[in-house]
Design a protein around this motif. Structure first.
Motif, PDB file in Angstrom:
ATOM      1  N   VAL A  98      26.052  27.863 107.367  1.00 37.19           N
ATOM      2  CA  VAL A  98      25.100  27.601 107.999  1.00 37.19           C
ATOM      3  C   VAL A  98      25.428  27.182 109.495  1.00 37.19           C
ATOM      4  O   VAL A  98      24.949  27.366 110.552  1.00 37.19           O
ATOM      5  N   SER A  99      26.493  26.001 109.550  1.00 38.87           N
ATOM      6  CA  SER A  99      26.907  25.418 110.849  1.00 38.87           C
ATOM      7  C   SER A  99      27.502  26.407 111.917  1.00 38.87           C
ATOM      8  O   SER A  99      27.511  26.066 112.731  1.00 38.87           O
ATOM      9  N   ALA A 130      12.209  22.789 104.466  1.00 39.84           N
ATOM     10  CA  ALA A 130      13.368  21.649 104.867  1.00 39.84           C
ATOM     11  C   ALA A 130      14.710  22.413 104.608  1.00 39.84           C
ATOM     12  O   ALA A 130      15.754  21.993 105.546  1.00 39.84           O
ATOM     13  N   TYR A 131      15.062  23.659 103.729  1.00 40.35           N
ATOM     14  CA  TYR A 131      16.281  24.054 104.108  1.00 40.35           C
ATOM     15  C   TYR A 131      16.435  25.370 104.692  1.00 40.35           C
ATOM     16  O   TYR A 131      17.329  25.711 105.063  1.00 40.35           O
ATOM     17  N   LEU A 182      13.985  26.406 107.468  1.00 44.74           N
ATOM     18  CA  LEU A 182      13.716  26.109 108.863  1.00 44.74           C
ATOM     19  C   LEU A 182      14.748  25.681 109.772  1.00 44.74           C
ATOM     20  O   LEU A 182      14.958  26.315 110.732  1.00 44.74           O
ATOM     21  N   PRO A 183      15.659  24.692 109.402  1.00 45.32           N
ATOM     22  CA  PRO A 183      16.803  24.485 110.112  1.00 45.32           C
ATOM     23  C   PRO A 183      17.750  25.627 110.520  1.00 45.32           C
ATOM     24  O   PRO A 183      18.368  25.826 111.506  1.00 45.32           O
ATOM     25  N   VAL A 184      17.832  26.576 109.282  1.00 44.78           N
ATOM     26  CA  VAL A 184      18.669  27.815 109.645  1.00 44.78           C
ATOM     27  C   VAL A 184      18.162  28.661 110.919  1.00 44.78           C
ATOM     28  O   VAL A 184      18.943  29.089 111.667  1.00 44.78           O
ATOM     29  N   TYR A 238      16.273  27.462 112.917  1.00 36.78           N
ATOM     30  CA  TYR A 238      16.216  26.773 114.352  1.00 36.78           C
ATOM     31  C   TYR A 238      17.680  26.982 114.824  1.00 36.78           C
ATOM     32  O   TYR A 238      17.624  27.488 116.306  1.00 36.78           O
ATOM     33  N   ARG A 239      18.558  26.773 114.376  1.00 38.09           N
ATOM     34  CA  ARG A 239      20.072  27.010 114.849  1.00 38.09           C
ATOM     35  C   ARG A 239      19.941  28.450 115.276  1.00 38.09           C
ATOM     36  O   ARG A 239      20.658  28.640 116.422  1.00 38.09           O
ATOM     37  N   TRP A 296      17.951  30.845 116.400  1.00 35.98           N
ATOM     38  CA  TRP A 296      16.984  31.376 117.434  1.00 35.98           C
ATOM     39  C   TRP A 296      17.068  30.384 118.516  1.00 35.98           C
ATOM     40  O   TRP A 296      16.754  30.775 119.496  1.00 35.98           O
ATOM     41  N   GLN A 308      11.598  35.143 125.235  1.00 37.17           N
ATOM     42  CA  GLN A 308      11.216  34.565 123.911  1.00 37.17           C
ATOM     43  C   GLN A 308      10.065  33.473 124.123  1.00 37.17           C
ATOM     44  O   GLN A 308       9.192  33.633 123.197  1.00 37.17           O
ATOM     45  N   THR A 355      24.569  20.440 106.898  1.00 38.08           N
ATOM     46  CA  THR A 355      24.219  20.806 108.275  1.00 38.08           C
ATOM     47  C   THR A 355      22.762  21.404 108.160  1.00 38.08           C
ATOM     48  O   THR A 355      22.184  21.657 109.162  1.00 38.08           O
ATOM     49  N   THR A 356      22.292  21.750 106.957  1.00 36.81           N
ATOM     50  CA  THR A 356      21.123  22.476 107.142  1.00 36.81           C
ATOM     51  C   THR A 356      19.847  21.566 106.700  1.00 36.81           C
ATOM     52  O   THR A 356      18.965  21.943 107.622  1.00 36.81           O
ATOM     53  N   PRO A 358      17.257  18.546 107.384  1.00 35.05           N
ATOM     54  CA  PRO A 358      16.930  17.918 108.569  1.00 35.05           C
ATOM     55  C   PRO A 358      17.544  16.431 108.754  1.00 35.05           C
ATOM     56  O   PRO A 358      17.990  16.161 107.770  1.00 35.05           O
TER      57      PRO A 358
END
Lengths: 501, 567
Positions: free
Chosen positions: A363-364, A427-428, A430-432, A434-435, A437, B108, B521-522, B524
């Motif tokens: 993911v990172s 929580a798991y 949306l951060p993906v 976010y990164r 896009w 966007q 990293t995933t 929040p």
């Protein structure tokens, strides 16, 4: 025998025969192998289409082959089996395309596609099994045919994952076998019967039936990845992406969940199961799994592991819907069989694309990915938002029926579980998103495959089309849920029949 | 259910209102069409505007295959809010086009802008619960893209707070909706049967996130500040009302007397009305100030809503009042926000028309006679007359004070914006969209049937005086305050309550004993910190479960446990 009694057998053979032929092919006969694969998948798709039409019109499709005195190999297509068979067939078709593109140039492809076809044959067998014995046979066959796919890469990590997979599933199967044998001594041939067949034995065998139920659920719970029997699933993510798709969406975990549905509705009968009081513990177990899987997913950096834990969590929606009982919750659980399949296969296809095209596994590493692979990422986003349960995507419809069904039965705690699960999914996932896009790319991609340079597409078309189709379906089955051809429409039909409404 | 067969044109307008922005958003996928789409994007709200003007109340279309049977159309609430919503989105679109930088981020931005617009129109026109939910979710999620558009630290932080609250609101709404009485298969908006207290609380909170209800208002000041002007106009003018509409749609208003809920809403509204002004007055950033003004104005609208619980018999009257108030507020707020944007662009630098133009929406919010604000205040007042006498006395006393407070806040706004005004570097000009906006804002109320009663009542001499004195008083108070050196008063940080809450949360996390810290990293950031500390346990649990021996033992144990449970 008329043509209707041959139909289920033909559907089985449409993947069995190509599979067996593929084993005999050499690595180089690529064109022939691809033709066989695609021909099998297409024929199966057409046959299933005919079958669905027939079942809708009340035709009976049944193949019966005597095995032992008073024991039959029985294939029977009712509304519930068509739901699972239809899902597997459609997704198998897409996965085949995907796998051909994915494995381009790698070794041992004949072995891979051979087992691949057998695996689907077993799945279709499970879906159309007309009694518990047939179910068990195909269920075990599925275990054995999936093993070579899990260890396909042959690395020590893959072999270890394969061992764990076998240890779990074989022992689970053994427990199931024991339970079925025991139940057979009580109730005879165990034909799957809408509204159940065991209620007449309730008086005399109460304790036996409860014990057998527990054994069956645990045996099936291994494949359905109920906590604490789920540990094989995240390990198995070392397998190639098409196999993950197979494990998570098309065949294996679905077979477990489907088995639970069969046992509750067509062996015990939902009202009898309620009366025995066995559904409440099942609901608790499902709820625990939903929360636990999401908590684990929250701390993963490896994308496929994250998705694996997400499966652990999401598949239990099916068991939960089954266990809450009542038509509304049943609809929610059953429809999730299809919905989870569509969403999860989309996510695994996409994860495979990221890995194959840019070498992204974590993911990172996904920062800025939306700009580089917008179509794949868009499909991924639809799958992820669907998992969270954002309307109008597939997951929302499941969640809506599960929640409403729980409230109809006055079980507020289920709504609390759904709410928690939604928050954790957000929580798991949306951060993906976010990164991908909203953050800019950091440095070069880990391992960009050069043969795709200069192509107008972001990746090989055979890798791109399947996730786009499944993402579109994820949107479509939710948006058009009320149309008569949607999975929801079909599940309503099943539910009316199961409850004898 | 009655079948509706609307004529072709109304049906087409209703469909286009929702679908045109969607179509334009998908057209952005084609690189060749992008600049053209961005150019016409303000026009995407045109069908909505036409719809509000030309389509008669009661036009409905059924879409049986959509979701679980959808219905779209205009009822009193929808048609009242559609006009202001469409106008605001048009102005926001014009503003967005003015500030577009013609880079890839623009695409966007406009994609999210059009999606949010479609969501907003969809939820206004939705006449069944699930469609409302669908478009509400679309709007909420798409708005995230508008907020973080600038990608600076403030924007990302605002986005983080916003998305957390959106998820919170979503699940609250989901839980509320499955609890609301009604059929599962085709959830109607007409609530029959008793709504549980829990469901009412959840509806209040779920839409309160959007409408700035205390204490879930904390994202409002942050997001007003973070996004570009166009986003601010849309947020302050149109999207705020989505929350209000949600309350009107899902709360059991006007059904039976629920005195407890009525008093809770009344108190919350009164508190918010003054709290918003008090915190707003300390602000230096006019956008943040406007956010607090919105919180305060929304408080006044919640007072009207409480009438639905307190005196359900006269609810239709109160609903009309709250709609008039909402439309007035949305246009005035939009104009104030647009004013800030214009001054930042510098196109209007030193322009007199701009300076005096700003007076209009500002004083209108204060309720100056002859403005839409005076009519809205009149509507509020007439609702209060339906309350039991005990409550009435208090409100008669407090509401004029609220008007004074609001006017004070607006004067503060004007002084902030005017003082930022630069000397003209080039010939300054006023965009005609701004003038159209001001004219509409001033005039619409006098031609609007729904506001008829309040409009004529507000012209009576006694009422004129009632509306005038708070404004005059506020103006003289401002002079006094200014003499004291108001600017030296400490600024309450934007998001007020959020600041201590975040601090306490971090403190709590620090209390958990520290373990090895792998790179998660995933999750929040805040959640991650907590989980990281539990990591070794977590890992061990998973490893343990993968152990072969564990398989055997767990089977035995599980059979036992389940057996005992089943017994």
């Amino acid at each position: 025998m008329n043509e209707n009694s041959w139909m289920p057998l033909f559907i089985l053979l449409s993947s069995l025969v190509p599979g067996l032929i593929i084993f005999t092919l050499s690595e180089k006969q690529r064109a022939l192998r691809t033709t066989l694969n695609m021909a099998g998948a297409t024929i199966k798709l057409l046959l299933i289409g005919v079958l669905i039409w027939g079942v809708l019109n009340g035709n009976v499709y049944e193949t019966r082959i005597p095995l032992l005195p008073d024991m039959y190999l029985e294939l029977h297509a009712d509304a519930l089996s068509v739901l699972f068979a239809g899902l597997s067939t459609v997704l198998w078709f897409l996965t085949t395309i995907y796998a051909i593109g994915y494995l381009e140039g790698s070794s041992n492809r004949s072995r891979f596609f051979g087992f691949f076809s057998l695996c689907v044959t077993a799945t279709i067998g499970i879906s159309m099994a007309g009694n518990m014995i047939t179910f068990l046979m195909f269920y075990e066959l599925l275990t054995l045919t999936t093993y070579p796919l899990v260890v396909h890469r042959g690395t020590s990590q893959a072999l270890r994952a394969g061992n764990i997979y076998l240890a779990f599933t074989v022992s689970g199967g053994a427990l199931l076998l024991l339970a079925v044998a025991w139940l057979r001594t009580i109730a005879g041939p165990l034909h799957f019967t809408e509204t159940g067949l065991l209620s007449v034995y309730g008086q005399d065998y109460r304790i036996e039936l409860i014990t057998i139920f527990a054994m069956m659920i645990i045996g099936l719970g291994v494949k359905a990845a109920l906590v604490p029997l789920h540990a094989w699933l995240p390990k198995a993510m070392v397998a190639p992406a098409p196999v993950s798709a197979l494990l998570h969406a098309v065949a294996v975990v679905k077979a477990g969940a489907f088995g639970i549905v069969r046992v509750v509705y067509d062996v015990y009968g939902v009202n009898f199961a309620l009366e025995l009081g066995v559904l409440y513990p099942l609901a608790l177990m499902a709820a625990l799994t939903i929360i636990y899987g999401s908590l684990q997913a929250l701390v993963q950096n490896d994308l496929k592991r994250l998705l694996a834990y997400s499966t652990v969590s999401q598949v239990s929606y099916i068991a939960l819907g089954t266990a809450i009982a009542g038509p509304v919750a049943t609809i929610g659980g059953l429809v999730h069989l299809v919905h989870q399949g569509l969403m999860k296969i989309t996510l695994f296809f996409c994860a495979g694309n990221f890995a194959e095209t840019l070498g992204i596994h974590k993911v990172s590493e996904m920062n800025g990915l939306g700009r580089r692979m917008p179509w794949t990422m868009a499909a991924f986003s639809l799958g992820a938002l669907g998992m969270i349960g954002v309307p109008p995507l597939a997951g929302f419809i499941s969640k809506w029926y599960l929640g409403s069904g729980a409230m109809v039965n006055g079980q507020l705690w289920v709504v609390v579980v759904l709410v928690l699960s939604t928050v954790l999914n957000a929580a798991y996932f949306l951060p993906v998103l976010y990164r991908a896009w909203f953050l800019p790319q950091e440095g070069p991609w880990p391992e960009e495959h050069s043969q795709l340079h200069g192509s107008r597409l972001e990746t090989h078309w055979m890798l791109l089309i399947p996730p786009l189709v499944t993402a579109a379906l994820t949107l479509g089955v939710g948006l058009f849920a009320n149309s008569s051809i949607s999975p929801l429409g079909w599940v309503r039909l099943i539910t009316f029949r199961e409850y004898g409404l | 259910m009655t079948a509706y067969a609307p004529e072709f044109v109304p049906a087409l307008l209703i469909i286009l209102s929702v679908c045109l922005p969607l179509l334009l958003a998908s057209a952005l996928l084609m690189p060749a069409w992008r600049s053209a789409v961005i150019r016409v994007s303000p026009l995407a709200s045109l069908p909505g505007l036409l719809c509000s003007l030309a389509v008669p109340n009661g036009s409905m279309i059924d879409v049986p295959w959509l979701l679980l049977k959808s219905r779209f159309g205009l009822d009193e609430a929808a048609s009242a809010l559609l006009f202001s919503t469409a106008l605001i989105w048009w102005v926001a679109g014009v503003s967005a086009r003015q500030t577009a930088r013609r880079d890839s981020l623009d695409t966007q931005f406009f994609a999210f802008f059009l999606l949010a617009m479609s969501g907003n129109f969809g939820l206004v026109l939705a006449q069944d619960a699930l469609s409302f939910y669908l478009f509400f979710a679309l709007m909420s999620l798409a708005t995230y893209g508008l907020i973080v558009h600038r990608r600076d630290e403030g924007a990302l932080w605002a986005g983080r707070v916003y998305i957390c609250l959106v998820v919170f609101g979503e699940v609250a709404l989901f839980a509320a909706m499955v609890m609301l009485p009604g059929t599962v298969d085709s959830p109607d908006l007409v609530l029959d049967g008793k709504t549980s207290d829990l469901a009412i609380a959840l509806v209040l909170v779920a839409f309160g996130v959007k409408a700035g209800l205390l204490p879930v208002h904390v994202s409002l000041p942050l997001i007003y500040r973070a996004g570009p002007t166009s986003a601010g106009i849309a947020l302050a003018g149109a999207m705020l009302n989505a929350g209000l509409l949600g309350w009107l749609r899902f709360l059991p208003l006007g059904q039976e007397q629920l005195m407890g809920w009525g008093e809770i809403c009344l108190l919350a509204g009164l508190f918010a009305a003054f709290y918003g002004v008090a915190v707003g007055l300390t602000q230096r950033n006019p956008r943040v100030l406007l956010a607090y003004s919105s919180i305060s104005q929304m408080g006044l609208m919640i007072i009207i809503i409480s009438a639905g619980f307190i005196s359900p018999d006269t609810w239709p009257l109160a609903q009309a009042a709250v709609l008039v108030y909402a439309a007035h507020h949305s246009l005035a707020k939009g104009a104030l926000f647009y004013g800030i944007g214009l001054s930042e662009q510098g196109t209007t630098a030193g322009h007199r028309l701009w300076k005096f133009g700003l007076l209009l929406p500002a004083l209108s919010l204060g309720g100056l006679p002859l403005t839409s604000g005076a009519v809205a205040k009149m509507a509020l007042k007439s609702t209060v007359h339906t309350f039991p006498p005990g409550l009435q006395i208090w409100l008669e006393f407090l509401l004029p004070l609220a008007a004074v407070a609001t006017t004070l806040l607006m004067i503060r706004y004007l002084s902030l914006v005017w003082s930022h005004d630069r000397q003209p570097e080039q010939k300054s000009s006023i965009p005609w969209s701004w003038i159209v906006m001001l004219l509409t804002m001033t005039l619409f109320i006098w031609f609007w049937p729904l506001a008829d009663g309040s409009a004529s009542a507000s012209l009576e001499p006694g009422m004129l005086w009632n509306a005038l004195w708070p404004v005059v008083l506020a103006a003289s108070m401002w002079r006094a305050l200014h003499g004291f050196g108001w600017n030296r008063v400490m600024e309450v940080p934007a998001g007020d309550l959020l600041v201590p809450v975040v601090r306490i949360w971090h403190r709590l996390l620090d209390l958990v004993p520290k373990f090895r810290a792998p790179d998660y990293t995933t999750a929040p950031r805040t959640l991650r910190r907590g989980l990281r500390r539990l990591d070794p346990l977590w890992d061990k649990l998973e490893q343990g479960m993968a152990d072969w021996i564990f398989v055997g033992i767990s089977y035995l144990a599980l059979v036992l446990v389940l057996f005992i449970l089943f017994m």
